[in-house]
Every structure is written in structure tokens, then in C-alpha cells.
Design a protein around this motif. Structure first.
Motif, PDB file in Angstrom:
ATOM      1  N   GLN A  11       0.811  -1.219   0.000  1.00 37.61           N
ATOM      2  CA  GLN A  11       0.000   0.000   0.000  1.00 37.61           C
ATOM      3  C   GLN A  11       0.840   1.263   0.000  1.00 37.61           C
ATOM      4  OE1 GLN A  11      -2.470  -0.025   3.503  1.00 37.61           O
ATOM      5  NE2 GLN A  11      -1.013   1.224   4.638  1.00 37.61           N
ATOM      6  N   GLU A  12       0.231   2.313  -0.531  1.00 37.68           N
ATOM      7  CA  GLU A  12       0.698   3.691  -0.427  1.00 37.68           C
ATOM      8  C   GLU A  12       2.078   3.986  -0.981  1.00 37.68           C
ATOM      9  OE1 GLU A  12       0.157   5.013   3.581  1.00 37.68           O
ATOM     10  OE2 GLU A  12      -1.951   4.468   3.578  1.00 37.68           O
ATOM     11  N   LEU A  17      -3.357  -1.503  -2.415  1.00 41.89           N
ATOM     12  CA  LEU A  17      -4.222  -0.498  -1.803  1.00 41.89           C
ATOM     13  C   LEU A  17      -3.597   0.892  -1.789  1.00 41.89           C
ATOM     14  CD1 LEU A  17      -6.799  -0.098   0.036  1.00 41.89           C
ATOM     15  CD2 LEU A  17      -5.322  -0.671   1.954  1.00 41.89           C
ATOM     16  N   ASN A  18      -4.420   1.926  -1.960  1.00 44.02           N
ATOM     17  CA  ASN A  18      -4.086   3.329  -1.728  1.00 44.02           C
ATOM     18  C   ASN A  18      -2.927   3.879  -2.567  1.00 44.02           C
ATOM     19  OD1 ASN A  18      -6.082   3.418   0.145  1.00 44.02           O
ATOM     20  ND2 ASN A  18      -4.737   3.371   1.927  1.00 44.02           N
ATOM     21  N   ASN A  19      -3.257   4.508  -3.681  1.00 44.19           N
ATOM     22  CA  ASN A  19      -2.274   5.199  -4.512  1.00 44.19           C
ATOM     23  C   ASN A  19      -1.089   4.315  -4.887  1.00 44.19           C
ATOM     24  OD1 ASN A  19      -3.726   7.662  -4.446  1.00 44.19           O
ATOM     25  ND2 ASN A  19      -2.926   8.004  -2.392  1.00 44.19           N
ATOM     26  N   SER A  66     -17.407  -5.566  -0.562  1.00 45.92           N
ATOM     27  CA  SER A  66     -16.442  -4.991  -1.488  1.00 45.92           C
ATOM     28  C   SER A  66     -15.108  -5.735  -1.488  1.00 45.92           C
ATOM     29  CB  SER A  66     -16.197  -3.515  -1.165  1.00 45.92           C
ATOM     30  OG  SER A  66     -15.560  -3.400   0.086  1.00 45.92           O
ATOM     31  N   SER A  75      -7.592  -5.187  -5.677  1.00 48.68           N
ATOM     32  CA  SER A  75      -7.062  -3.851  -5.911  1.00 48.68           C
ATOM     33  C   SER A  75      -8.143  -2.828  -5.586  1.00 48.68           C
ATOM     34  CB  SER A  75      -6.641  -3.734  -7.380  1.00 48.68           C
ATOM     35  OG  SER A  75      -6.307  -2.416  -7.699  1.00 48.68           O
ATOM     36  N   GLN A  76      -7.784  -1.798  -4.807  1.00 51.64           N
ATOM     37  CA  GLN A  76      -8.782  -0.784  -4.454  1.00 51.64           C
ATOM     38  C   GLN A  76      -8.124   0.545  -4.125  1.00 51.64           C
ATOM     39  OE1 GLN A  76     -10.508  -2.752  -0.982  1.00 51.64           O
ATOM     40  NE2 GLN A  76      -9.722  -1.100   0.292  1.00 51.64           N
ATOM     41  N   SER A  77      -8.940   1.585  -3.985  1.00 55.41           N
ATOM     42  CA  SER A  77      -8.539   2.918  -3.526  1.00 55.41           C
ATOM     43  C   SER A  77      -7.392   3.514  -4.335  1.00 55.41           C
ATOM     44  CB  SER A  77      -8.160   2.896  -2.040  1.00 55.41           C
ATOM     45  OG  SER A  77      -9.251   2.486  -1.280  1.00 55.41           O
ATOM     46  N   LYS A  78      -7.668   3.804  -5.585  1.00 56.92           N
ATOM     47  CA  LYS A  78      -6.722   4.477  -6.483  1.00 56.92           C
ATOM     48  C   LYS A  78      -5.496   3.648  -6.817  1.00 56.92           C
ATOM     49  CE  LYS A  78      -8.056   8.997  -4.749  1.00 56.92           C
ATOM     50  NZ  LYS A  78      -7.598  10.219  -4.107  1.00 56.92           N
TER      51      LYS A  78
END
Length: 163
Positions: free
Chosen positions: A80-81, A110-112, A140, A148-151
Motif C-alpha cells: 500500500q501507499e 491499496l491506496n495510490n 467490497s 485492488s482498491q482505492s486508487k
């Protein structure tokens, strides 16, 4: 102080932690590498990344095998991130028989996050939670191989998904 991690020709068997059963890596501005390594039967007993929990850093996972790992999210790897132009690249790697309770049997992104898969095989990975139509909180989640989620931006080239 942040530090990067380089793992080369290593084996991680039967490790257990709350997050990152075998390895927990991360930090903005660092680069991590995993080469020619094996991760089997590792467990993130209460969280993320059965084998690896990878947070906010760029890097590569190349020529490695992830087999029978377990976590709530990202049975083998939870990432993530990261930031744009700081991709995580997974190449010439196998994900076999990994399980997540809620999301991403093999990998949760996850996340960007910017993630690229090249010449990767996903075989018999799964999510064990089965959401009912009335359970909106978990509906979800999923992704037997990848969630895969959140941008998150994920690309695939020469990738096989088998069950």
C-alpha cells in the motif's frame, strides 16, 4: 531513520507475526528488493501480508515463490501507499495456494499504489470469506488472486491465473 531491505536467495518457512508473517518493510522514499527467494506457510495472524507487508516504498519482487501463506488481507503480499514513479514490480514469480480471509488471496494492492506484474503465475489462490448480500461491509472485498482498491493502478503482462 528509514532503511531499505534487500533479500536475495533466502527462504522463509513457517513464520508468524501480526502483520508481515515473514517480512515487514516500508517507508516513503526507500526502495526494497526481493530476489530469488521462497516464502512458504507464513502467517500474518491478525492482519496484512502473510509473507510480506510492504508499505510506502518502491521496489522489486523477482524470481520468487510464495506458497501456502495466509493473512486477513494479502495472503502472500500486502502492498500500500507508494507514490507515482515509485512502482513495485513483480516479475518471474509464482503465487500458489495462498489464502486471505477477506481480500487478495495472493496480493492485496491499496491506496495510490502503482504495481506491475510481468511473467507471473497465480495458481489456486483464494479468499475464504463469503459475503452475504446483506453484509455490505465485506461485500467490497474479494479477489481470489488479486484485490485492488482505492486508487491502485495495476498492470499485467504475460500473467496467468489458474485454479
Amino acid at each position: 531513520r528509514l532503511s531499505s531491505v534487500d533479500v536475495n536467495k533466502s527462504k522463509f518457512y513457517d513464520n508468524d507475526a501480526n502483520d508481515g508473517g515473514a517480512i515487514y518493510v516500508g517507508g516513503a522514499g526507500v526502495t526494497n528488493h526481493v530476489y530469488s527467494s521462497v516464502f512458504e506457510r507464513n502467517n500474518a495472524s491478525e492482519g496484512k501480508g502473510g509473507a510480506i507487508n510492504w508499505i510506502a516504498s518502491a521496489g522489486h519482487i523477482i524470481d520468487s515463490n510464495f506458497t501456502d501463506n495466509f493473512a486477513n488481507y494479502g495472503g502472500a503480499v500486502y502492498i500500500q501507499e507508494t507514490q507515482k514513479d515509485h512502482d513495485v514490480i513483480v516479475k518471474d514469480t509464482e503465487f500458489v495456494g495462498n489464502t486471505a480471509r477477506f481480500g487478495g488471496g495472493a496480493v492485496n494492492v491499496l491506496n495510490n499504489m502503482y504495481m506491475n506484474f510481468y511473467n507471473v503465475n497465480f495458481t489456486d489462490n483464494s479468499v475464504s470469506y463469503s459475503a452475504s448480500s446483506l453484509d455490505s461491509y465485506y461485500s467490497s472485498y474479494g479477489g481470489g488472486a488479486i484485490h485492488s482498491q482505492s486508487k491502485a493502478v495495476v498492470s499485467f503482462e504475460h500473467v496467468n491465473f489458474n485454479s
